[in-house]
Motif scaffolding. Structure first.
Motif, PDB file in Angstrom:
ATOM      1  N   GLU A  31      20.073  17.400  23.871  1.00  0.00           N
ATOM      2  CA  GLU A  31      20.616  16.040  23.910  1.00  0.00           C
ATOM      3  C   GLU A  31      21.825  15.940  22.974  1.00  0.00           C
ATOM      4  O   GLU A  31      21.874  16.593  21.935  1.00  0.00           O
ATOM      5  CB  GLU A  31      19.553  15.022  23.485  1.00  0.00           C
ATOM      6  N   LYS A  32      22.760  15.104  23.322  1.00  0.00           N
ATOM      7  CA  LYS A  32      23.948  14.868  22.488  1.00  0.00           C
ATOM      8  C   LYS A  32      23.710  13.729  21.504  1.00  0.00           C
ATOM      9  O   LYS A  32      24.412  13.600  20.504  1.00  0.00           O
ATOM     10  CB  LYS A  32      25.166  14.527  23.360  1.00  0.00           C
ATOM     11  N   LYS A  33      22.722  12.879  21.810  1.00  0.00           N
ATOM     12  CA  LYS A  33      22.344  11.767  20.939  1.00  0.00           C
ATOM     13  C   LYS A  33      20.828  11.811  20.757  1.00  0.00           C
ATOM     14  O   LYS A  33      20.100  12.153  21.682  1.00  0.00           O
ATOM     15  CB  LYS A  33      22.708  10.419  21.567  1.00  0.00           C
ATOM     16  N   ILE A  34      20.378  11.438  19.569  1.00  0.00           N
ATOM     17  CA  ILE A  34      18.950  11.323  19.279  1.00  0.00           C
ATOM     18  C   ILE A  34      18.591   9.853  19.346  1.00  0.00           C
ATOM     19  O   ILE A  34      19.286   9.011  18.778  1.00  0.00           O
ATOM     20  CB  ILE A  34      18.614  11.882  17.877  1.00  0.00           C
ATOM     21  N   GLY A  35      17.509   9.543  20.053  1.00  0.00           N
ATOM     22  CA  GLY A  35      17.075   8.168  20.197  1.00  0.00           C
ATOM     23  C   GLY A  35      15.805   7.878  19.422  1.00  0.00           C
ATOM     24  O   GLY A  35      14.914   8.715  19.329  1.00  0.00           O
ATOM     25  N   LEU A  36      15.756   6.682  18.869  1.00  0.00           N
ATOM     26  CA  LEU A  36      14.578   6.169  18.170  1.00  0.00           C
ATOM     27  C   LEU A  36      14.207   4.842  18.807  1.00  0.00           C
ATOM     28  O   LEU A  36      15.086   4.067  19.173  1.00  0.00           O
ATOM     29  CB  LEU A  36      14.891   5.941  16.692  1.00  0.00           C
ATOM     30  N   SER A  37      12.921   4.577  18.915  1.00  0.00           N
ATOM     31  CA  SER A  37      12.461   3.335  19.546  1.00  0.00           C
ATOM     32  C   SER A  37      11.354   2.693  18.733  1.00  0.00           C
ATOM     33  O   SER A  37      10.558   3.380  18.099  1.00  0.00           O
ATOM     34  CB  SER A  37      11.915   3.626  20.952  1.00  0.00           C
ATOM     35  N   VAL A  38      11.314   1.375  18.802  1.00  0.00           N
ATOM     36  CA  VAL A  38      10.189   0.604  18.265  1.00  0.00           C
ATOM     37  C   VAL A  38       9.572  -0.117  19.458  1.00  0.00           C
ATOM     38  O   VAL A  38      10.281  -0.779  20.225  1.00  0.00           O
ATOM     39  CB  VAL A  38      10.644  -0.421  17.206  1.00  0.00           C
ATOM     40  N   GLU A  95      13.145  -2.458  20.146  1.00  0.00           N
ATOM     41  CA  GLU A  95      14.419  -2.052  19.556  1.00  0.00           C
ATOM     42  C   GLU A  95      14.636  -0.570  19.830  1.00  0.00           C
ATOM     43  O   GLU A  95      13.682   0.207  19.893  1.00  0.00           O
ATOM     44  CB  GLU A  95      14.375  -2.297  18.046  1.00  0.00           C
ATOM     45  N   GLN A  96      15.903  -0.202  19.990  1.00  0.00           N
ATOM     46  CA  GLN A  96      16.245   1.199  20.212  1.00  0.00           C
ATOM     47  C   GLN A  96      17.587   1.486  19.555  1.00  0.00           C
ATOM     48  O   GLN A  96      18.490   0.661  19.584  1.00  0.00           O
ATOM     49  CB  GLN A  96      16.311   1.491  21.708  1.00  0.00           C
ATOM     50  N   LYS A  97      17.683   2.655  18.955  1.00  0.00           N
ATOM     51  CA  LYS A  97      18.917   3.055  18.275  1.00  0.00           C
ATOM     52  C   LYS A  97      19.155   4.532  18.537  1.00  0.00           C
ATOM     53  O   LYS A  97      18.225   5.328  18.551  1.00  0.00           O
ATOM     54  CB  LYS A  97      18.773   2.795  16.770  1.00  0.00           C
ATOM     55  N   PHE A  98      20.420   4.882  18.745  1.00  0.00           N
ATOM     56  CA  PHE A  98      20.811   6.271  18.956  1.00  0.00           C
ATOM     57  C   PHE A  98      21.772   6.695  17.859  1.00  0.00           C
ATOM     58  O   PHE A  98      22.532   5.882  17.340  1.00  0.00           O
ATOM     59  CB  PHE A  98      21.525   6.435  20.312  1.00  0.00           C
ATOM     60  N   PHE A  99      21.732   7.974  17.518  1.00  0.00           N
ATOM     61  CA  PHE A  99      22.746   8.542  16.633  1.00  0.00           C
ATOM     62  C   PHE A  99      23.159   9.895  17.184  1.00  0.00           C
ATOM     63  O   PHE A  99      22.403  10.546  17.901  1.00  0.00           O
ATOM     64  CB  PHE A  99      22.280   8.628  15.169  1.00  0.00           C
ATOM     65  N   LYS A 100      24.371  10.289  16.861  1.00  0.00           N
ATOM     66  CA  LYS A 100      24.936  11.525  17.400  1.00  0.00           C
ATOM     67  C   LYS A 100      24.222  12.744  16.822  1.00  0.00           C
ATOM     68  O   LYS A 100      24.010  12.832  15.612  1.00  0.00           O
ATOM     69  CB  LYS A 100      26.433  11.597  17.079  1.00  0.00           C
ATOM     70  N   LEU A 101      23.859  13.663  17.705  1.00  0.00           N
ATOM     71  CA  LEU A 101      23.309  14.951  17.284  1.00  0.00           C
ATOM     72  C   LEU A 101      24.479  15.925  17.219  1.00  0.00           C
ATOM     73  O   LEU A 101      25.036  16.311  18.247  1.00  0.00           O
ATOM     74  CB  LEU A 101      22.251  15.461  18.262  1.00  0.00           C
ATOM     75  N   LYS A 102      24.867  16.290  16.015  1.00  0.00           N
ATOM     76  CA  LYS A 102      25.980  17.228  15.843  1.00  0.00           C
ATOM     77  C   LYS A 102      25.488  18.650  16.085  1.00  0.00           C
ATOM     78  O   LYS A 102      24.312  18.962  15.892  1.00  0.00           O
ATOM     79  CB  LYS A 102      26.570  17.099  14.442  1.00  0.00           C
ATOM     80  N   GLU A 103      26.397  19.490  16.489  1.00  0.00           N
ATOM     81  CA  GLU A 103      26.083  20.892  16.795  1.00  0.00           C
ATOM     82  C   GLU A 103      25.408  21.596  15.618  1.00  0.00           C
ATOM     83  O   GLU A 103      24.533  22.428  15.796  1.00  0.00           O
ATOM     84  CB  GLU A 103      27.373  21.623  17.187  1.00  0.00           C
ATOM     85  N   LYS A 104      25.790  21.234  14.399  1.00  0.00           N
ATOM     86  CA  LYS A 104      25.240  21.888  13.208  1.00  0.00           C
ATOM     87  C   LYS A 104      23.908  21.289  12.742  1.00  0.00           C
ATOM     88  O   LYS A 104      23.255  21.845  11.873  1.00  0.00           O
ATOM     89  CB  LYS A 104      26.255  21.833  12.072  1.00  0.00           C
ATOM     90  N   HIS A 105      23.492  20.157  13.295  1.00  0.00           N
ATOM     91  CA  HIS A 105      22.243  19.516  12.864  1.00  0.00           C
ATOM     92  C   HIS A 105      21.028  20.338  13.263  1.00  0.00           C
ATOM     93  O   HIS A 105      20.938  20.830  14.382  1.00  0.00           O
ATOM     94  CB  HIS A 105      22.092  18.122  13.481  1.00  0.00           C
ATOM     95  N   ASP A 106      20.081  20.426  12.337  1.00  0.00           N
ATOM     96  CA  ASP A 106      18.773  20.984  12.674  1.00  0.00           C
ATOM     97  C   ASP A 106      17.734  19.883  12.457  1.00  0.00           C
ATOM     98  O   ASP A 106      18.084  18.735  12.150  1.00  0.00           O
ATOM     99  CB  ASP A 106      18.467  22.260  11.880  1.00  0.00           C
ATOM    100  N   HIS A 157      15.567  14.469  10.913  1.00  0.00           N
ATOM    101  CA  HIS A 157      14.552  13.674  10.206  1.00  0.00           C
ATOM    102  C   HIS A 157      15.188  12.821   9.113  1.00  0.00           C
ATOM    103  O   HIS A 157      14.821  11.649   8.941  1.00  0.00           O
ATOM    104  CB  HIS A 157      13.465  14.579   9.603  1.00  0.00           C
ATOM    105  N   GLU A 158      16.103  13.385   8.374  1.00  0.00           N
ATOM    106  CA  GLU A 158      16.755  12.637   7.294  1.00  0.00           C
ATOM    107  C   GLU A 158      17.489  11.410   7.833  1.00  0.00           C
ATOM    108  O   GLU A 158      17.371  10.309   7.291  1.00  0.00           O
ATOM    109  CB  GLU A 158      17.720  13.555   6.544  1.00  0.00           C
ATOM    110  N   ILE A 159      18.241  11.598   8.912  1.00  0.00           N
ATOM    111  CA  ILE A 159      18.977  10.477   9.513  1.00  0.00           C
ATOM    112  C   ILE A 159      18.001   9.456  10.097  1.00  0.00           C
ATOM    113  O   ILE A 159      18.141   8.247   9.886  1.00  0.00           O
ATOM    114  CB  ILE A 159      19.951  10.988  10.594  1.00  0.00           C
ATOM    115  N   ALA A 160      17.003   9.944  10.835  1.00  0.00           N
ATOM    116  CA  ALA A 160      16.014   9.049  11.462  1.00  0.00           C
ATOM    117  C   ALA A 160      15.259   8.241  10.415  1.00  0.00           C
ATOM    118  O   ALA A 160      14.988   7.046  10.614  1.00  0.00           O
ATOM    119  CB  ALA A 160      15.042   9.851  12.319  1.00  0.00           C
ATOM    120  N   ASN A 161      14.937   8.871   9.297  1.00  0.00           N
ATOM    121  CA  ASN A 161      14.196   8.171   8.238  1.00  0.00           C
ATOM    122  C   ASN A 161      15.020   7.074   7.572  1.00  0.00           C
ATOM    123  O   ASN A 161      14.461   6.153   6.982  1.00  0.00           O
ATOM    124  CB  ASN A 161      13.688   9.165   7.196  1.00  0.00           C
ATOM    125  N   LYS A 162      16.344   7.154   7.662  1.00  0.00           N
ATOM    126  CA  LYS A 162      17.199   6.087   7.138  1.00  0.00           C
ATOM    127  C   LYS A 162      17.351   4.955   8.155  1.00  0.00           C
ATOM    128  O   LYS A 162      17.448   3.793   7.790  1.00  0.00           O
ATOM    129  CB  LYS A 162      18.582   6.642   6.783  1.00  0.00           C
TER     130      LYS A 162
END
Length: 188
Positions: free
Chosen positions: A19-26, A40-51, A56-61
């Motif tokens: 996926e190019k974006k990671i999605g989170l939902s409530v 509620e739903q929010k997406f953030f960009k999954l960069k090529e270098k992200h593991d 988890h760090e981004i999602a937890n924020k």
């Protein structure tokens, strides 16, 4: 994102699936797995270098913020729910240790790269076995444009302190591993 990633290990599966974006939902819970109405739903960009650690760090924020907005919506709105596209509904199983096995004859360079970054530490990591049956865990790999046309799939090539492995399509560079590759087939 729901309903696309119902079930277990949704962050890992999104990385594995490229996926190019990671999605989170409530959602509001109901009796079915990840089937309640979407608040509620929010997406953030999954960069090529992200593991998985980065994800988890981004999602937890992000998650506390969308959870707070969901609670406010529940109290202040007559219809706080977002319509979901039911056609996108899919369930993913909870990942297990054996799901980390690299299938060299099936996976290409991108498949292996995504698998490794999706289940690296703190997860057990993607793995394979050398010819002695000893487990080798891959914690970090990178894609490379190198070709090594004389290698066959799963074969290792070492050059100037770097280790490369031929995949079904393409070559990966091994950056961090646990275990010994010396009993893989190596070309000097």
């Amino acid at each position: 994102p729901l309903p696309q990633y119902r079930g277990g290990s949704p962050l890992n599966w999104q990385i594995i699936n490229g996926e190019k974006k990671i999605g989170l939902s409530v959602i509001k819970i109901n009796k079915n797995i990840d089937d309640g109405p979407l608040l509620e739903q929010k997406f953030f960009k999954l960069k090529e270098k992200h593991d998985i650690r980065d994800v988890h760090e981004i999602a937890n924020k992000i998650f506390p913020k969308i959870l707070y907005r969901s609670i406010i919506k529940l109290f202040n709105s007559k219809n706080p729910f977002i319509n979901k596209n039911k056609n996108l509904k899919k369930y993913y199983k909870q990942r297990t240790l054996k799901d980390g096995l690299i299938k060299w004859m099936i996976y290409d360079q991108t498949d292996i790269y995504n698998l490794v970054r999706a289940i690296t530490a703190p997860f057990p990591g993607a793995f394979s076995y050398n010819t002695d049956g000893k487990k080798v865990s891959f914690l970090e790999v990178s894609k490379t444009k190198k070709k090594f046309p004389k290698l066959h799939v799963g074969q290792v090539y070492k050059k100037t302190g770097q280790t490369y492995i031929k995949t079904q399509k393409g070559v990966i560079k091994v950056n961090r591993k646990i275990g010994n590759l010396k009993n893989f087939e190596i070309l000097k």
